[in-house]
Motif scaffolding. Structure first.
Motif, mmCIF file in Angstrom:
data_model
loop_
_atom_site.group_PDB
_atom_site.id
_atom_site.type_symbol
_atom_site.label_atom_id
_atom_site.label_comp_id
_atom_site.label_asym_id
_atom_site.label_seq_id
_atom_site.Cartn_x
_atom_site.Cartn_y
_atom_site.Cartn_z
ATOM 1 N N GLY A 31 -4.350 14.017 -11.196
ATOM 2 C CA GLY A 31 -4.504 12.569 -11.073
ATOM 3 C C GLY A 31 -3.338 11.844 -11.716
ATOM 4 N N PRO A 32 -3.280 10.539 -11.539
ATOM 5 C CA PRO A 32 -2.178 9.767 -12.119
ATOM 6 C C PRO A 32 -2.141 9.814 -13.651
ATOM 7 N N ASP A 33 -3.306 10.056 -14.276
ATOM 8 C CA ASP A 33 -3.376 10.112 -15.743
ATOM 9 C C ASP A 33 -3.697 11.501 -16.263
ATOM 10 N N GLY A 34 -3.458 12.524 -15.451
ATOM 11 C CA GLY A 34 -3.762 13.889 -15.849
ATOM 12 C C GLY A 34 -4.735 14.521 -14.878
ATOM 13 N N PRO A 35 -5.157 15.766 -15.168
ATOM 14 C CA PRO A 35 -6.027 16.472 -14.245
ATOM 15 C C PRO A 35 -7.402 15.800 -14.132
ATOM 16 N N VAL A 36 -7.986 15.862 -12.935
ATOM 17 C CA VAL A 36 -9.327 15.335 -12.684
ATOM 18 C C VAL A 36 -10.124 16.393 -11.951
ATOM 19 N N GLY A 37 -11.437 16.340 -12.093
ATOM 20 C CA GLY A 37 -12.279 17.290 -11.393
ATOM 21 C C GLY A 37 -13.723 16.868 -11.385
ATOM 22 N N LEU A 38 -14.464 17.424 -10.464
ATOM 23 C CA LEU A 38 -15.898 17.155 -10.364
ATOM 24 C C LEU A 38 -16.601 18.345 -9.750
ATOM 25 N N THR A 39 -17.876 18.484 -10.068
ATOM 26 C CA THR A 39 -18.695 19.535 -9.482
ATOM 27 C C THR A 39 -19.196 19.048 -8.136
ATOM 28 N N ALA A 40 -19.154 19.930 -7.141
ATOM 29 C CA ALA A 40 -19.620 19.579 -5.801
ATOM 30 C C ALA A 40 -20.459 20.716 -5.227
ATOM 31 N N SER A 41 -21.509 20.338 -4.524
ATOM 32 C CA SER A 41 -22.324 21.334 -3.820
ATOM 33 C C SER A 41 -22.310 21.066 -2.318
ATOM 34 N N SER A 42 -21.374 20.243 -1.868
ATOM 35 C CA SER A 42 -21.321 19.865 -0.453
ATOM 36 C C SER A 42 -20.181 20.521 0.314
ATOM 37 N N VAL A 43 -19.523 21.518 -0.274
ATOM 38 C CA VAL A 43 -18.387 22.158 0.394
ATOM 39 C C VAL A 43 -18.884 22.988 1.576
ATOM 40 N N ALA A 44 -18.200 22.855 2.710
ATOM 41 C CA ALA A 44 -18.561 23.621 3.904
ATOM 42 C C ALA A 44 -17.307 24.032 4.653
ATOM 43 N N SER A 45 -17.362 25.195 5.261
ATOM 44 C CA SER A 45 -16.308 25.658 6.142
ATOM 45 C C SER A 45 -16.370 24.834 7.425
ATOM 46 N N VAL A 46 -15.205 24.408 7.925
ATOM 47 C CA VAL A 46 -15.158 23.622 9.155
ATOM 48 C C VAL A 46 -14.512 24.411 10.287
ATOM 49 N N SER A 47 -13.386 25.065 9.998
ATOM 50 C CA SER A 47 -12.643 25.754 11.046
ATOM 51 C C SER A 47 -11.851 26.896 10.440
ATOM 52 N N VAL A 48 -11.649 27.957 11.218
ATOM 53 C CA VAL A 48 -10.784 29.048 10.792
ATOM 54 C C VAL A 48 -9.389 28.853 11.361
ATOM 55 N N THR A 49 -9.313 28.265 12.571
ATOM 56 C CA THR A 49 -8.026 28.025 13.223
ATOM 57 C C THR A 49 -7.921 26.563 13.590
ATOM 58 N N PRO A 50 -7.291 25.716 12.830
ATOM 59 C CA PRO A 50 -6.659 25.998 11.541
ATOM 60 C C PRO A 50 -7.713 26.067 10.437
ATOM 61 N N PRO A 51 -7.399 26.755 9.329
ATOM 62 C CA PRO A 51 -8.346 26.809 8.220
ATOM 63 C C PRO A 51 -8.618 25.402 7.678
#
Length: 172
Positions: A31-51
């Protein structure tokens, strides 16, 4: 539809997804002021080609920084990251400490080397939906880590477990 159904659909929607276990990740960015992060449980695969993958975020400061970043890393967590998942899921939790094991990629994003997998991504589409933003991203690099067990989010709690041993042939 009756008005009671219309006003209760949001609560029932949340209750439905509380009953559905999901994998856990920490999405990190520079981020502009250093590293940022958050926990997420909504990650999903969308496509392999392209990844490609997707996730959704709401309007927290970390979410705004991730959505505005040129790149970010989706760190898929395993059972040894239970504390880290909790830390990144709450405001004011410790983040990017030496004890958590973070490193910085040559491209500038924080990465968790001990994650089950870390996927360095660049945003492809940002789709506003209500109070959230759905992020669709191209996966540029994949770093594979250990595969010992799982960490899931279910009914408002993180659950870590090791894999069950396979039954011996002929035995259940």
């Amino acid at each position: 539809m009756s008005s009671s159904v219309e006003t209760d659909i949001g609560g029932r929607f949340k209750a439905a997804f509380r009953r559905y276990p999901a994998g856990v990740s920490v999405i990190s960015a520079a981020g502009p002021d250093g590293p940022v992060g958050l926990t997420a449980s909504s990650v999903a695969s969308v496509s392999v080609t392209p990844p490609a993958l997707s996730f959704s975020v709401t309007g927290s400061g970390s979410a705004r920084a991730i959505v505005g970043a040129a790149g970010f890393v989706v760190n898929l967590l395993g059972p040894g990251h239970l504390g880290l998942a909790r830390d990144f899921s709450r405001s004011g939790g410790p983040r990017f400490t030496p004890e958590q094991g973070w490193r910085t990629l040559p491209t500038g994003e924080p990465v968790l080397p001990g994650a089950v997998a870390s996927l360095r991504c660049t945003p492809l589409h940002l789709v506003p939906v209500g109070d959230a933003t759905v992020v669709v991203a191209t996966v540029c690099e994949v770093f594979l880590g250990p595969t010992a067990g799982r960490l899931v989010y279910h009914d408002r709690e993180f659950i870590a477990s090791a894999p069950l041993p396979l039954p011996r042939e002929g035995k259940l």
